[in-house]
Design a protein around this motif. Structure first.
Motif, PDB file in Angstrom:
ATOM      1  N   THR A  50       0.939  -1.277   0.062  1.00 30.30           N
ATOM      2  CA  THR A  50      -0.003  -0.234  -0.025  1.00 30.30           C
ATOM      3  C   THR A  50       0.910   1.197  -0.076  1.00 30.30           C
ATOM      4  O   THR A  50       2.052   1.071   0.566  1.00 30.30           O
ATOM      5  CB  THR A  50      -0.993  -0.131   1.329  1.00 30.30           C
ATOM      6  OG1 THR A  50      -0.098   0.109   2.554  1.00 30.30           O
ATOM      7  CG2 THR A  50      -1.837  -1.268   1.293  1.00 30.30           C
ATOM      8  N   VAL A  51       0.519   2.561  -0.316  1.00 32.38           N
ATOM      9  CA  VAL A  51       1.144   3.574  -0.467  1.00 32.38           C
ATOM     10  C   VAL A  51       1.609   4.014   0.960  1.00 32.38           C
ATOM     11  O   VAL A  51       2.710   4.468   1.086  1.00 32.38           O
ATOM     12  CB  VAL A  51       0.047   4.795  -1.027  1.00 32.38           C
ATOM     13  CG1 VAL A  51       0.865   5.949  -0.997  1.00 32.38           C
ATOM     14  CG2 VAL A  51      -0.257   4.361  -2.502  1.00 32.38           C
ATOM     15  N   SER A 102       5.432   4.407   1.791  1.00 32.37           N
ATOM     16  CA  SER A 102       5.846   5.650   2.530  1.00 32.37           C
ATOM     17  C   SER A 102       6.722   5.333   3.887  1.00 32.37           C
ATOM     18  O   SER A 102       7.784   5.997   3.913  1.00 32.37           O
ATOM     19  CB  SER A 102       4.699   6.567   2.402  1.00 32.37           C
ATOM     20  OG  SER A 102       4.294   6.922   1.288  1.00 32.37           O
ATOM     21  N   TYR A 103       6.074   5.015   4.701  1.00 22.33           N
ATOM     22  CA  TYR A 103       6.480   4.770   6.192  1.00 22.33           C
ATOM     23  C   TYR A 103       8.006   3.946   5.970  1.00 22.33           C
ATOM     24  O   TYR A 103       8.601   4.244   6.748  1.00 22.33           O
ATOM     25  CB  TYR A 103       5.698   4.013   6.922  1.00 22.33           C
ATOM     26  CG  TYR A 103       4.447   4.946   7.283  1.00 22.33           C
ATOM     27  CD1 TYR A 103       4.439   6.422   7.057  1.00 22.33           C
ATOM     28  CD2 TYR A 103       3.103   4.105   7.534  1.00 22.33           C
ATOM     29  CE1 TYR A 103       3.379   6.994   7.472  1.00 22.33           C
ATOM     30  CE2 TYR A 103       2.153   5.035   7.748  1.00 22.33           C
ATOM     31  CZ  TYR A 103       2.105   6.474   7.792  1.00 22.33           C
ATOM     32  OH  TYR A 103       1.054   7.279   7.715  1.00 22.33           O
ATOM     33  N   ARG A 104       8.011   2.861   5.185  1.00 18.35           N
ATOM     34  CA  ARG A 104       9.155   2.122   4.919  1.00 18.35           C
ATOM     35  C   ARG A 104      10.424   2.713   4.572  1.00 18.35           C
ATOM     36  O   ARG A 104      11.327   2.763   4.948  1.00 18.35           O
ATOM     37  CB  ARG A 104       8.794   0.722   4.118  1.00 18.35           C
ATOM     38  CG  ARG A 104       9.979  -0.218   4.151  1.00 18.35           C
ATOM     39  CD  ARG A 104       9.723  -1.516   3.301  1.00 18.35           C
ATOM     40  NE  ARG A 104      10.681  -2.440   3.222  1.00 18.35           N
ATOM     41  CZ  ARG A 104      11.456  -2.783   2.356  1.00 18.35           C
ATOM     42  NH1 ARG A 104      10.952  -2.113   1.206  1.00 18.35           N
ATOM     43  NH2 ARG A 104      12.364  -3.717   2.241  1.00 18.35           N
ATOM     44  N   ILE A 105      10.063   3.603   3.189  1.00 17.35           N
ATOM     45  CA  ILE A 105      11.015   4.586   2.968  1.00 17.35           C
ATOM     46  C   ILE A 105      11.808   5.526   3.987  1.00 17.35           C
ATOM     47  O   ILE A 105      12.869   6.026   3.958  1.00 17.35           O
ATOM     48  CB  ILE A 105      10.669   5.272   1.431  1.00 17.35           C
ATOM     49  CG1 ILE A 105      10.531   4.282   0.495  1.00 17.35           C
ATOM     50  CG2 ILE A 105      11.490   6.140   1.209  1.00 17.35           C
ATOM     51  CD1 ILE A 105      11.867   3.490  -0.005  1.00 17.35           C
ATOM     52  N   TYR A 141      -3.052  -5.009  -2.346  1.00 13.88           N
ATOM     53  CA  TYR A 141      -3.874  -4.141  -2.953  1.00 13.88           C
ATOM     54  C   TYR A 141      -2.872  -3.073  -3.565  1.00 13.88           C
ATOM     55  O   TYR A 141      -2.815  -1.988  -2.811  1.00 13.88           O
ATOM     56  CB  TYR A 141      -4.816  -3.692  -2.054  1.00 13.88           C
ATOM     57  CG  TYR A 141      -6.055  -4.406  -2.013  1.00 13.88           C
ATOM     58  CD1 TYR A 141      -7.296  -3.808  -2.212  1.00 13.88           C
ATOM     59  CD2 TYR A 141      -6.004  -5.929  -1.973  1.00 13.88           C
ATOM     60  CE1 TYR A 141      -8.513  -4.684  -2.111  1.00 13.88           C
ATOM     61  CE2 TYR A 141      -6.992  -6.641  -2.155  1.00 13.88           C
ATOM     62  CZ  TYR A 141      -8.104  -6.053  -2.312  1.00 13.88           C
ATOM     63  OH  TYR A 141      -9.429  -6.861  -2.100  1.00 13.88           O
ATOM     64  N   TYR A 142      -2.559  -3.173  -4.818  1.00 10.13           N
ATOM     65  CA  TYR A 142      -1.964  -2.297  -5.397  1.00 10.13           C
ATOM     66  C   TYR A 142      -2.435  -2.205  -6.945  1.00 10.13           C
ATOM     67  O   TYR A 142      -2.922  -3.298  -7.360  1.00 10.13           O
ATOM     68  CB  TYR A 142      -0.388  -2.389  -5.334  1.00 10.13           C
ATOM     69  CG  TYR A 142       0.054  -3.649  -6.210  1.00 10.13           C
ATOM     70  CD1 TYR A 142       0.332  -4.568  -5.187  1.00 10.13           C
ATOM     71  CD2 TYR A 142       0.383  -3.921  -7.441  1.00 10.13           C
ATOM     72  CE1 TYR A 142       0.803  -5.956  -5.566  1.00 10.13           C
ATOM     73  CE2 TYR A 142       0.597  -5.141  -7.916  1.00 10.13           C
ATOM     74  CZ  TYR A 142       0.795  -6.181  -6.855  1.00 10.13           C
ATOM     75  OH  TYR A 142       1.076  -7.392  -7.228  1.00 10.13           O
TER      76      TYR A 142
END
Length: 217
Positions: free
Chosen positions: A2-3, A7-10, A173-174
Motif C-alpha cells: 500500500t502507499v 512511504s513509512y518504510r522508505i 492491494y496495489y
C-alpha cells in the motif's frame, strides 16, 4: 504494497541511512586519529555496525521478504543495543561543557577531551535512537504479517514484502494499469471477516460505441 506502508518504510530507511551515516563519519574520524594502537576495540566496532547497517538496508531495498526483513531488523536491533550500551559505558554521565583545556593523546598528538566528549555523545544518542527505531520497525512488521495471515495470506512470510498492507488494509492491494484495465490482484480473501467486504472488480473495455464499465464479483 500500500502507499502508506511504502512511504513509512522508505521514511524508516532514510532515517536509518542518515543516523548510521553520521555514526560512521564520527567513527571514521576516531579511526583516523586513534588507530591502530589507541582505543581499537570500540573504534573498529563503531565502524563495522553502521557500515553493515547501510549495506543490509541497500540490499533490502531490492530484495526483501517479511522473514528476511525480520531477521535483519532483529540482528541490527541487537548490534545497535550493544553499540549504545558500550558508548554509554565509555562516556557515562560526563558533562562535556564542564571540560575546558583537558586533552587526550592521539596517534599524532593530542585532541581536546571536550571535542571527543561531544562526538561520543552523538554516537551514544544516535545509537539509542537506532535501537528504538529498529524496535518499532520489528514490532510493526510482525503485526502487519499477522494481520495479512488473518486476511487469508498464510504464506506471507515468504512472499515479497511489497504484498504487505498497512493497518486495516488488505495485503496485495496495489493498482495494475494494463491494456486499459484497472483491477485488483486476483487473491481470495474471506468475504465477511474482521469487518471487511471484498470489493468488486471493475474492468473498463474500449468498444465501438465508446468505453463500457463491467463489474465482476
Amino acid at each position: 504494497m500500500t502507499v502508506r506502508f511504502a512511504s513509512y518504510r522508505i521514511g524508516l530507511y532514510v532515517a536509518v541511512f542518515l543516523l548510521s551515516g553520521t555514526v560512521l563519519g564520527l567513527a571514521a574520524h576516531f579511526a583516523n586519529i586513534f588507530l591502530p594502537h589507541l582505543h581499537p576495540d570500540f573504534t573498529i566496532f563503531a565502524l563495522l555496525i553502521p557500515a553493515l547497517t547501510i549495506f543490509v538496508f541497500l540490499l533490502s531495498l531490492q530484495f526483501a521478504q517479511p522473514r528476511t526483513e525480520a531477521v535483519s531488523l532483529f540482528i541490527l536491533w541487537t548490534l545497535w543495543l550493544a553499540m549504545a550500551a558500550w558508548a554509554t559505558d565509555i562516556i557515562g554521565s560526563t558533562q562535556c561543557d564542564a571540560l575546558t583545556s583537558e586533552t587526550m593523546p592521539t596517534k599524532n598528538g593530542e585532541i581536546r577531551q571536550k571535542e571527543y566528549c561531544y562526538e561520543m555523545k552523538v554516537i551514544q544518542a544516535f545509537s539509542w535512537m537506532l535501537f528504538v527505531l529498529f524496535s518499532f520497525a520489528l514490532t510493526i512488521l510482525i503485526a502487519l504479517v499477522n494481520q495479512a495471515q488473518r486476511f487469508g495470506r498464510p504464506h506471507i512470510w515468504r512472499e515479497p514484502i511489497q504484498e504487505l498492507g498497512w493497518f486495516h488494509e488488505m495485503p496485495g492491494y496495489y493498482n495494475n494499469h494494463q491494456q486499459g484495465m484497472v483491477q485488483y490482484p486476483a487473491v481470495m480473501y474471506p468475504q465477511q471477516q474482521y469487518g471487511y467486504q471484498m470489493p468488486a472488480v471493475y474492468q473498463i473495455h474500449q468498444g465501438p460505441g465508446g468505453p463500457t464499465l463491467t463489474q465482476t464479483v
